[in-house]
Every structure is written in structure tokens, then in C-alpha cells.
Design an enzyme around this catalytic site. Structure first.
Site, PDB file in Angstrom:
ATOM      1  N   HIS A 141      39.758  49.595  26.420  1.00 44.58           N
ATOM      2  CA  HIS A 141      40.132  48.786  27.587  1.00 44.58           C
ATOM      3  C   HIS A 141      38.873  48.126  28.140  1.00 44.58           C
ATOM      4  CE1 HIS A 141      40.661  48.458  32.081  1.00 44.58           C
ATOM      5  NE2 HIS A 141      41.710  47.785  31.658  1.00 44.58           N
ATOM      6  N   HIS A 185      34.886  40.475  33.533  1.00 44.81           N
ATOM      7  CA  HIS A 185      35.945  41.054  34.352  1.00 44.81           C
ATOM      8  C   HIS A 185      36.122  40.146  35.565  1.00 44.81           C
ATOM      9  CE1 HIS A 185      37.763  44.970  36.175  1.00 44.81           C
ATOM     10  NE2 HIS A 185      38.660  44.229  35.579  1.00 44.81           N
TER      11      HIS A 185
END
Length: 589
Positions: A141, A185
Site C-alpha cells: 500500500h 501521497h
């Protein structure tokens, strides 16, 4: 400093020596290092498989020991001869002592060598010809993050490490920056890394640890122009390594048929633009309160592009670029409009991937567990950490595996007990990153496994005997655990799996000993042994503070090899210690 290190090294010999511990700077406490002796069970086995009164074991006797006692029935005489040669060369290499038998000390050395008598098989041995949906897949992830989810650097380095460790699913979050594609991110303080740099690293390291397919899951925030550019980057980087079907799949291909191939999984562009504003659950890369704004921007861009006076040629070119991007998607991701239950209805012939957060899975499992299991027989379910895990912590993966979820996505850059379980699961099948699901998760509807079932019969009992531990004196300074005396080790043993099987045992504390001998046996009744993990953790008792960490490992119960086994221990991050190991025995009854 050099003399002190040499002195420590000499006092850390395997069979003799002592340690001095200074007390209050004016007197010493001397502790003798106890000689490491074979446990009585090992001596009995040696005696049983050698001729009466013999002090040496021949190759044929070793072969019989491995076949009968260790249940390695396929062991050949040549295998036993090779083991004897390796042991003799390692133990007697200085004197060049040549013989073709093992004495009791050689035999004990063999049993304590994890490369010769390890707890699980190190080769791929599962059937690799089933569809991808029939496997648990080692899944990362936010694979590009070096640390926490808010302010760490983005880099290709954690991607490389993940691939080297056998991870088969790499996640990249794609964001536009003018005419460039960056991986980061979104809406955090993380520093970006270029998309092409990530692709190049994936190509170079994809198959260093496993030949089985790598899947790249893309969290796509790109404009249509940049989607077309991304498609060009992907095809030019991977060339013939890239796999994509000519039409939508009605069944996933097998890992065996996809050896040394790379696949893309993401939402098809059209679906992405249509449902993005109503479905933010697939977007894990940023806080919830900002996701609607991104959706509006993307939708606004799409609408303005189609309504502007741009040239027809440019529009056709744009559409062709988006179509090229869509064509590269092998595993279509997304969720149909409506409830989570609706998302799991297998209403089309085409197979697909659905993503749920750990919280969504827990909620859905409570009322629709059988629906999840049924869905994952043909389709792929990906589970990802909830957005509040800012420190890159992880959740307990067993609930996903119990329901057949193939991609239980973890933050591989962190560490902790949940990640140890992930490491344990994917030590199975030679560490190739694909573990075939047990039959209970792939059988017909009338025999479907119900994860909520509680009154299940015991299928088998695992008996675990822990004899002793060794190697800490070689891998740690003599004052690492205690400044004034040798360590006081004890071991905790856990079964992790379905709720009915979970258990915890603990050995006694062995005081002031670098080579603790416990010689204790524990039994674990198992109702679903196919999904059980054996977690082992050694601690050093401290009366005044938190007990020190002495090493850990996690092993898949279905893969355990019976008999005497050397079990190597790892540090908190999962890195294997050079010398620390336990001598254990496993038995199924």
C-alpha cells in the site's frame, strides 16, 4: 576498541568461555557460558537410527532418519550424502577432516542449521495454474513512501525493497504537475518522485525474487492528456514484459501463464470520470474532506474539454490516447453505484477488482460474509488501511484472508505484529508472493466456508515443542539485554487464524543464560488449520522495565515440516538475524 571487540569475540565461543559484568564500577561478576548440548530427544533419535552402540551415523541411516522421523519421504541417499558433506566441511574445515559420517555433535549441528533443517519448504510447490483470484497475493500500500503517510519522502527505494522481499502488487498514486506525472501521497507534505523513475525501478527489480507476475495498481488523478502520456511511458518502459488482453477478461489468467509479466490495475478512464464525484472510497491517497474538490476539478476539466472549440483532430487524438491507456488495464478496478453489498454482486461475466478499506470490510463482513467469499472466488478484493493510520501502521490481515481477499494491502515500510503476520503468510510457497487459497474458500456454493461459523470441529492438533535457543551471544553485545548479567529469556507462542483457533502459550523464564533450555511442549487444537499462522516471539525478562525484544518469526501452519527444526528469528522489521535461532519440534496429531 579493536582489542575489546576481539576479546568479546573470543568470549562468545559456541562451547566455552565466560562474560564479565561490571557492578558499580568497582567489582566484576563472572558468568560462565554453558556448553550447548543436544537435548535428550535428539540423543535418543541419534541412537535409534544408528546401529547399537555406534557413535557415527552413515548416509543411509541419515536418509532413514529424514524419511521416518522428519517425514521427508522423498529424501534420496545422495541428499543425505550431500548434507553430511556440508556439515563436515563447515565444522571441520580448518583441520580438513574428511569422513562420510556424522557424530552426535555433527548431527546436532545439522538440526540447528536452518538452511539444512528449516521449518518450512523453500521451493514453490503450490499449483500455479489456477486463476489469479484463487491466490492470496503479496500486496503493498502506497509502495513509494519511505515512512509516515503525511511528511515522509516518496522514492523508488521502498518499491525496490518490496520487490526484493517478494511483494507482487505495487501501488502508485499518480498526480499531474503541469505536463509531468509525479508519484506522491496527495495533499500531504510528502515529497514526490517521478513516475518514470518508479517504472524503471519496477522493470529492473520485478523478478529478482520471484518469476511470478507483478501487478501495478494505479490511483489515477491525471488529466486525459497525461493518461495518454502515462500509457506511452508504460508501454515504452516494459515493452514485451507488459501483459494486457485483447478484450475484457471473463476469468483471470494463472500466475504460471504470466511468469515474468507485468500488469496494470486501475479504474478505466471513462468510469473514473463518471463515478468519481459520488464514490470517494476508492481514493485512499488523501483526506476525505478534499476529495470532492478534486472530483469537481476532474469533471469540470472533462466537460470543458468536450464543450470547447478545440480542433476535431486534437479531440480525436485525445480520445485515442485515453483509449490506449484504457487498453493497458488488465484488472479493471472500481465499484458499481450503490451500496457495498451491491458492489459484491457478481452480475457480469467480466471479472474485476473491488477495493474496500479495513473498516468497510469489517462492517460488510458482519452481515454479508458469505457474499464476500462468493465474490472472491472469481473476482479480486483489495483491502487497504484506513486513512487515519498516519504512522504507516497496519491492521490485522486475517479477517481479509478468512473472507478470501486476495490483495490485503499493507504499509511495508512500517513494522509491528500485523506486518509480522503478513511476512509469515508469504513465507509460504517458497516466498514467491502467491499463496493458493485453501479449498474451503474456492469450493462450490453449498460447501462454502462461513467465516462467522463458531462451532467447528477440530481438524487436527499441532504439537509444538521448544527445546532451546542459541545465537544471541554472537549477534548482540554482552550488555545488550542487561548491563549486569546474562539475559533471562522466555518464549511466547501464538496461533493466529480464525477466532476459534487463536491461542497463546508461554515458556518459563530461564535466568542468566545466553543459551536457554526450555524443553517445553504445547498443544494447539485447530478447526481451520489451512488459515492458521504460528507466531513466535522471544522476550528478555526485566523486573523494572518493559521486557526486551529478543527476536520473532511467523510461520504458516500448513507449511510446517514435522520433526526437529531449526527456526531462525528476525528483528522487529523482519530482517533475519545471522545466528539467532530456536530448536523446535512440530507434530500434527
Amino acid at each position: 576498541m579493536g582489542k575489546e571487540k576481539e576479546r568479546e569475540k573470543k568470549s562468545s565461543s559456541l562451547d566455552s568461555g565466560s562474560y564479565n559484568y561490571k557492578m558499580f564500577s568497582f567489582f566484576n561478576r563472572k558468568f560462565k557460558i554453558n556448553e550447548v548440548e543436544p537435548p535428550s530427544d535428539v540423543k535418543k533419535a541419534f541412537s535409534l537410527f544408528t546401529d547399537d552402540g555406534s557413535t557415527h551415523m552413515t548416509a543411509e541411516q541419515l536418509r532413514r532418519f529424514m524419511s521416518v522421523h522428519q517425514c521427508e519421504v522423498s529424501t534420496r541417499l545422495e541428499d543425505a550424502q550431500n548434507i553430511i558433506e556440508q556439515v563436515v566441511n563447515r565444522r571441520h574445515h580448518i583441520t580438513k577432516f574428511a569422513r562420510h559420517t556424522l557424530n552426535i555433535e555433527d548431527f546436532f549441528y545439522f538440526l540447528l542449521s536452518d538452511d539444512l533443517s528449516g521449518p518450512i519448504r523453500t521451493q514453490v510447490h503450490h499449483d500455479m495454474s489456477a486463476p489469479l483470484s484463487h491466490y492470496f497475493i503479496y500486496t503493498g500500500h502506497n509502495s513509494y513512501l519511505t515512512g509516515n503517510q503525511l511528511s515522509s519522502d516518496c522514492s523508488e527505494v521502498p518499491i525496490i525493497k518490496a520487490l526484493q522481499n517478494g511483494v507482487r502488487v505495487i501501488e502508485l498514486d499518480l498526480w499531474p504537475c503541469k505536463d509531468e506525472i509525479l508519484v506522491l501521497h496527495g495533499r500531504t507534505l510528502t515529497t514526490p518522485v517521478s513516475f518514470i523513475q518508479c517504472l524503471t525501478s519496477i522493470k529492473e527489480y520485478a523478478f529478482v525474487s520471484s518469476p511470478y507476475p507483478v501487478i501495478i495498481t494505479l490511483e489515477d488523478h491525471l488529466t486525459p492528456e497525461l493518461q495518454a502520456k502515462a500509457a506511452d511511458m508504460i508501454t515504452q518502459t516494459f515493452e514485451t514484459m507488459l501483459y494486457y488482453p485483447e478484450s475484457d477478461l471473463t476469468e483471470f489468467p494463472s500466475p504460471e501463464s504470466l511468469k515474468y509479466r507485468i500488469m496494470i490495475s486501475t479504474k478505466p478512464p471513462k468510469e473514473y470520470l463518471e463515478v468519481r464525484s459520488k464514490d470517494a472510497s476508492e481514493d485512499e491517497s488523501s483526506p476525505k474532506d478534499d476529495s470532492d474538490a478534486v472530483c469537481r476539478n476532474l469533471l469540470s476539466y472533462s466537460n470543458s474539454s468536450s464543450e470547447s472549440d478545440q480542433d476535431d483532430e486534437d479531440f480525436k487524438s485525445l480520445q485515442a490516447g485515453v483509449s490506449g491507456y484504457k487498453r493497458l488495464i488488465t484488472i479493471h478496478a472500481g465499484k458499481p453505484k450503490g451500496s457495498l453489498k451491491t458492489a459484491l454482486k457478481d452480475v457480469t461475466d467480466q471479472v474485476r477488482r473491488v477495493s474496500l478499506s479495513e473498516h468497510q470490510l469489517e462492517k460488510l463482513a458482519g452481515s454479508h460474509g458469505l457474499d464476500i467469499v462468493r465474490f472472491t472466488q472469481r473476482n479480486i478484493l483489495r483491502v487497504y488501511p484506513k486513512g487515519t493510520r498516519f504512522t504507516s501502521s497496519n491492521y490485522k490481515p486475517t479477517i481479509g484472508w478468512m473472507h478470501g481477499a486476495q490483495m490485503v494491502a499493507f504499509n511495508m515500510q512500517g513494522y509491528g505484529k500485523s506486518l509480522w503476520l503478513m511476512h509469515g503468510m508469504f513465507r509460504a510457497n517458497g516466498g514467491c508472493g502467491y499463496v493458493i487459497k485453501p479449498d474451503i474458500l474456492t469450493r462450490s456454493a453449498d460447501e462454502l466456508f462461513d467465516p462467522k461459523a463458531t462451532l467447528l470441529p477440530v481438524q487436527k492438533t499441532l504439537k509444538v515443542k521448544i527445546y532451546m535457543g542459541d545465537g544471541w551471544r554472537l549477534d548482540f553485545k554482552h550488555t545488550h539485554f542487561d548491563a549486569y548479567s546474562p539475559p533471562d529469556f522466555y518464549t511466547k507462542i501464538y496461533i493466529v487464524g480464525v477466532p476459534a483457533d487463536e491461542a497463546k502459550k508461554k515458556t518459563k523464564i530461564i535466568e542468566d543464560d545466553w543459551c536457554p533450555v526450555w524443553d517445553e511442549e504445547f498443544s494447539f487444537p485447530l478447526t481451520v488449520p489451512e488459515l492458521a499462522l504460528l507466531r513466535i516471539e522471544v522476550r528478555e525478562y526485566d523486573i523494572s522495565e518493559k521486557d526486551d525484544f529478543g527476536g520473532q518469526t511467523c510461520l504458516p501452519v500448513p507449511e510446517l515440516r514435522t520433526g526437529f527444526r531449526s527456526v531462525p528469528l528476525h528483528d522487529k522489521k523482519g530482517v533475519k538475524h545471522k545466528n539467532v535461532r530456536l530448536l523446535m519440534r512440530f507434530e500434527f496429531v
